[in-house]
Scaffold this motif. Structure first.
Motif, mmCIF file in Angstrom:
data_model
loop_
_atom_site.group_PDB
_atom_site.id
_atom_site.type_symbol
_atom_site.label_atom_id
_atom_site.label_comp_id
_atom_site.label_asym_id
_atom_site.label_seq_id
_atom_site.Cartn_x
_atom_site.Cartn_y
_atom_site.Cartn_z
ATOM 1 N N ALA A 102 87.108 31.233 38.424
ATOM 2 C CA ALA A 102 87.918 30.429 39.328
ATOM 3 C C ALA A 102 89.107 31.200 39.874
ATOM 4 C CB ALA A 102 88.418 29.180 38.597
ATOM 5 N N SER A 103 89.642 30.692 40.977
ATOM 6 C CA SER A 103 90.801 31.316 41.597
ATOM 7 C C SER A 103 92.043 31.095 40.745
ATOM 8 C CB SER A 103 91.028 30.732 42.998
ATOM 9 O OG SER A 103 92.247 31.191 43.541
ATOM 10 N N PRO A 104 92.887 32.141 40.591
ATOM 11 C CA PRO A 104 94.100 31.982 39.797
ATOM 12 C C PRO A 104 95.216 31.277 40.557
ATOM 13 C CG PRO A 104 93.982 34.210 40.626
ATOM 14 C CD PRO A 104 92.700 33.536 41.038
ATOM 15 N N VAL A 105 95.106 31.243 41.891
ATOM 16 C CA VAL A 105 96.169 30.658 42.707
ATOM 17 C C VAL A 105 95.554 29.897 43.870
ATOM 18 C CG1 VAL A 105 97.848 32.451 42.130
ATOM 19 C CG2 VAL A 105 96.352 32.749 44.119
ATOM 20 N N THR A 106 96.375 29.088 44.525
ATOM 21 C CA THR A 106 95.988 28.464 45.787
ATOM 22 C C THR A 106 96.259 29.459 46.907
ATOM 23 O OG1 THR A 106 96.484 26.236 44.992
ATOM 24 C CG2 THR A 106 96.462 26.568 47.372
ATOM 25 N N GLY A 107 95.257 29.677 47.755
ATOM 26 C CA GLY A 107 95.440 30.638 48.819
ATOM 27 C C GLY A 107 94.185 30.826 49.638
ATOM 28 N N THR A 108 94.113 31.939 50.359
ATOM 29 C CA THR A 108 92.999 32.231 51.265
ATOM 30 C C THR A 108 92.259 33.486 50.806
ATOM 31 O OG1 THR A 108 94.218 31.271 53.130
ATOM 32 C CG2 THR A 108 92.347 32.700 53.663
ATOM 33 N N ILE A 109 90.937 33.410 50.743
ATOM 34 C CA ILE A 109 90.116 34.560 50.374
ATOM 35 C C ILE A 109 90.109 35.547 51.535
ATOM 36 C CG2 ILE A 109 87.825 35.360 49.669
ATOM 37 C CD1 ILE A 109 89.124 33.596 47.592
ATOM 38 N N ARG A 110 90.722 36.709 51.317
ATOM 39 C CA ARG A 110 90.833 37.692 52.388
ATOM 40 C C ARG A 110 89.705 38.729 52.354
ATOM 41 N NH1 ARG A 110 93.197 35.096 56.146
ATOM 42 N NH2 ARG A 110 95.383 34.509 55.720
ATOM 43 N N LYS A 111 89.219 39.055 51.175
ATOM 44 C CA LYS A 111 88.195 40.090 51.086
ATOM 45 C C LYS A 111 87.296 39.856 49.882
ATOM 46 C CE LYS A 111 86.430 44.053 52.559
ATOM 47 N NZ LYS A 111 85.796 44.166 53.897
ATOM 48 N N ILE A 112 85.987 39.867 50.094
ATOM 49 C CA ILE A 112 84.992 39.837 49.018
ATOM 50 C C ILE A 112 84.403 41.242 48.933
ATOM 51 C CG2 ILE A 112 82.735 38.963 48.329
ATOM 52 C CD1 ILE A 112 83.536 36.261 49.542
ATOM 53 N N LEU A 113 84.523 41.867 47.776
ATOM 54 C CA LEU A 113 84.231 43.289 47.637
ATOM 55 C C LEU A 113 82.830 43.617 47.127
ATOM 56 C CD1 LEU A 113 87.694 44.366 46.206
ATOM 57 C CD2 LEU A 113 86.886 44.561 48.548
ATOM 58 N N HIS A 114 82.093 42.615 46.646
ATOM 59 C CA HIS A 114 80.759 42.884 46.115
ATOM 60 C C HIS A 114 79.786 41.807 46.594
ATOM 61 C CE1 HIS A 114 82.252 46.036 43.439
ATOM 62 N NE2 HIS A 114 83.289 45.248 43.213
ATOM 63 N N ALA A 115 78.564 42.219 46.903
ATOM 64 C CA ALA A 115 77.560 41.286 47.410
ATOM 65 C C ALA A 115 76.807 40.623 46.265
ATOM 66 C CB ALA A 115 76.583 42.033 48.315
ATOM 67 N N GLU A 116 76.159 39.506 46.572
ATOM 68 C CA GLU A 116 75.309 38.841 45.581
ATOM 69 C C GLU A 116 74.185 39.787 45.165
ATOM 70 O OE1 GLU A 116 73.907 35.173 47.180
ATOM 71 O OE2 GLU A 116 75.872 34.219 47.191
ATOM 72 N N GLY A 117 73.904 39.799 43.857
ATOM 73 C CA GLY A 117 72.884 40.693 43.323
ATOM 74 C C GLY A 117 73.421 42.037 42.890
ATOM 75 N N LEU A 165 86.836 41.941 42.180
ATOM 76 C CA LEU A 165 85.783 41.111 42.761
ATOM 77 C C LEU A 165 86.166 40.605 44.147
ATOM 78 C CD1 LEU A 165 84.666 38.997 39.661
ATOM 79 C CD2 LEU A 165 83.806 41.208 40.452
ATOM 80 N N PHE A 166 87.408 40.125 44.268
ATOM 81 C CA PHE A 166 87.853 39.633 45.568
ATOM 82 C C PHE A 166 89.372 39.729 45.655
ATOM 83 C CE2 PHE A 166 87.705 35.931 42.783
ATOM 84 C CZ PHE A 166 88.906 35.275 43.042
ATOM 85 N N ILE A 167 89.883 39.626 46.880
ATOM 86 C CA ILE A 167 91.319 39.655 47.131
ATOM 87 C C ILE A 167 91.709 38.333 47.769
ATOM 88 C CG2 ILE A 167 93.198 40.790 48.384
ATOM 89 C CD1 ILE A 167 91.544 43.363 48.290
ATOM 90 N N ILE A 168 92.761 37.712 47.229
ATOM 91 C CA ILE A 168 93.215 36.423 47.726
ATOM 92 C C ILE A 168 94.681 36.521 48.117
ATOM 93 C CG2 ILE A 168 93.715 35.620 45.378
ATOM 94 C CD1 ILE A 168 93.019 32.790 46.338
ATOM 95 N N GLU A 169 95.030 35.886 49.223
ATOM 96 C CA GLU A 169 96.428 35.821 49.670
ATOM 97 C C GLU A 169 97.012 34.480 49.246
ATOM 98 O OE1 GLU A 169 99.113 35.953 53.764
ATOM 99 O OE2 GLU A 169 96.935 36.239 53.851
ATOM 100 N N PRO A 170 97.960 34.489 48.301
ATOM 101 C CA PRO A 170 98.553 33.222 47.842
ATOM 102 C C PRO A 170 99.339 32.553 48.958
ATOM 103 C CG PRO A 170 99.021 35.023 46.315
ATOM 104 C CD PRO A 170 98.498 35.634 47.563
ATOM 105 N N GLU A 171 99.414 31.243 48.903
ATOM 106 C CA GLU A 171 100.155 30.500 49.919
ATOM 107 C C GLU A 171 101.663 30.673 49.766
ATOM 108 O OE1 GLU A 171 98.938 26.459 50.111
ATOM 109 O OE2 GLU A 171 97.056 26.938 51.134
ATOM 110 N N SER A 172 102.128 30.878 48.515
ATOM 111 C CA SER A 172 103.555 31.058 48.300
ATOM 112 C C SER A 172 103.994 32.387 48.876
ATOM 113 C CB SER A 172 103.885 31.009 46.807
ATOM 114 O OG SER A 172 103.113 31.954 46.122
ATOM 115 N N GLU A 173 105.099 32.424 49.590
ATOM 116 C CA GLU A 173 105.570 33.635 50.229
ATOM 117 C C GLU A 173 106.151 34.585 49.194
ATOM 118 O OE1 GLU A 173 108.259 32.651 53.308
ATOM 119 O OE2 GLU A 173 106.770 31.565 54.516
#
Length: 467
Positions: free
Chosen positions: A48-63, A72-80
């Motif tokens: 699960a996501s550690p924070v509320t935010g927007t998924i900016r980059k998924i670094l690995h494909a399924e399989g 695994l992925f990069i997320i931009e938190p909503e908090s500034e």
């Protein structure tokens, strides 16, 4: 930006396979919302996501298989003004969400610091229930699993539900195109359980290009091409070797590569134990317990293991030592849609017949639902493979490395045997003991099996010797 990494969670696991992304780049997610399903050699994990935010980059494909420590992925938190703080991922069985990764500054950081490894269950709305194996088949068959009615427990979608859904689609297409029946395409095909699970002779994605080719061919029968009235190609199906099936394959290869296997086979007269179990079923039903023969087998096995310590041992290859285990954690090989899973009954010697029966039922149900926890499938010292309900005379089971032996239980059936010089009908069952010949001599294996046989054929003695 926050980088979400796959962490080392112990038990020798150093990599995981991305089985399904539950979001896409650009999606907004809530804190603790499941983002990705990961398959390891132990359990399915829904991270699960550690924070509320927007998924900016998924670094690995399924399989794709990723190593521990990989992002695994990069997320931009909503908090500034979010600060990057790397935090390990906790792996839990499929169906749970895990709060892990990095956090932003302020109150959100303080909350995660207070419970950095807390697993928080989050139920996703409008998402059908299904095991990762079934979800993978649905993707390979190009089916939207959310549209498939589930007939399993609590509406869970099964393989059979997928087959019925495909048949319904094909019937609809054929009824609308009767004039062109011979050219109706099909969505995909799933063979019988043995074909789906085994994947024998199928191709395996070992690189980016191979992975893409597998995705293109997965779940599609290759149509025959007619040339000059002859069949140019035979129809075949390619299924990527992934997930639990891939891990089982790797584990089996490791076991037979390291352990010199020998299998001893004997037969047990079961009539006395059958009569005892039938008498005790009344008391079990009063407690709403399903009483099978397996608890009796476990009790007989534990008594024998205490007398033949080498059967409950293992070899530490790194140190060159034999490890004699004075605890008795019995693994029960369980057939599931995802493959063979081995939940472990801890301290089986300390539990009653009824307690063992209850735990067997609970673990088997969790295994088939894909909800076993890590501690429920690790730490075994000896394994039982009970294929009797399915059938078969006898087999040569493969040892669950690094254990020293495995006991196979086979079907019970009436057979003609000789007793006191007379031919009589008895209910007989074959048992197969595969053992590590580095630790155990043939004579020891035969004596061990004889001891189990003695206790099963004389259940009164079994009860007298129970701890």
């Amino acid at each position: 930006m926050v980088e979400f990494k796959l962490a080392d969670i112990g038990e020798g696991m150093h990599e995981g396979e991305i089985t399904r992304w539950l979001v896409k780049e650009g999606d907004r997610v809530e804190r603790d919302q499941p983002v990705v399903e990961v398959q390891t050699d132990k359990v399915n994990a829904e991270l699960a996501s550690p924070v509320t935010g927007t998924i900016r980059k998924i670094l690995h494909a399924e399989g794709e298989t990723v190593e521990v420590g990989s992002t695994l992925f990069i997320i931009e938190p909503e908090s500034e003004g979010a600060a990057v703080a790397v935090r390990p991922v906790i792996e839990q069985p499929a169906g749970s969400a895990v709060a892990a990764g990095q956090t932003a500054a302020g109150r959100e950081v303080a909350e995660l610091e207070a419970a950095p490894r807390a697993a928080m269950a989050v139920q996703r709305e409008r998402r059908v229930l299904a095991t990762p194996h079934v979800r993978r088949l649905a993707r390979e068959m190009q089916i939207d699993i959310e549209q498939v009615p589930g007939t399993g427990p609590v509406g869970r979608v099964t393989e059979e539900d997928l087959r019925r859904f495909v048949q319904a689609l094909q019937s609809g297409v054929q009824s609308g195109r009767k004039a062109d029946v011979g050219h109706v395409g099909h969505v995909g095909h799933v063979g019988h359980q043995g074909e789906t699970d085994a994947g024998s002779g199928r191709g395996t994605a070992t690189s980016g290009e191979a992975s893409r080719q597998s995705e293109q061919t997965a779940g599609h029968a290759v149509p025959p091409v007619a040339t000059g009235g002859r069949m140019a190609e035979e129809p075949e199906e390619r299924i990527p070797l992934r997930g639990i099936r891939k891990k089982i394959a790797e584990h089996m290869v490791k076991s037979v590569s390291i352990i010199p296997h020998v299998t001893h086979v004997d037969e047990v007269e079961m009539d006395a134990l059958i009569a005892l179990r039938d008498r005790l079923k009344v008391y079990a039903e009063e407690r709403q317990i399903r009483l099978t023969f397996l608890p009796f087998f476990i009790k007989a096995l534990v008594i024998a293991l205490k007398e033949f310590a080498m059967l409950n041992a293992s070899i530490d290859d790194a140190s060159g030592e034999i490890v004699l285990k004075r605890y008795y954690h019995i693994g029960i090989a369980t057939d599931t849609e995802d493959g063979l899973i081995v939940p472990v009954i801890k301290h089986a010697d300390r539990k009653t017949i009824f307690q063992l029966a209850e735990e067997i039922s609970q673990l088997a149900a969790l295994a088939r639902q894909g909800k076993l926890k890590l501690e429920q499938i690790t730490g075994g010292t000896f394994t039982i493979s009970n294929v009797g309900p399915i059938g078969g005379l006898y087999a040569t089971p493969i040892i669950n490395h690094p254990e020293a032996a495995i006991l196979g239980l086979h079907k019970m059936e009436p057979r003609m045997v000789v007793r006191d010089g007379q031919g009589v009908i008895r209910t007989m069952m074959h048992i197969s003991l595969s053992f590590d010949h580095r630790l155990i001599d043939g004579a020891t294996a035969v004596r061990f099996t004889n001891r189990i046989k003695e206790l099963l054929e004389n259940p009164d003695r079994l009860f007298l010797e129970m701890a």
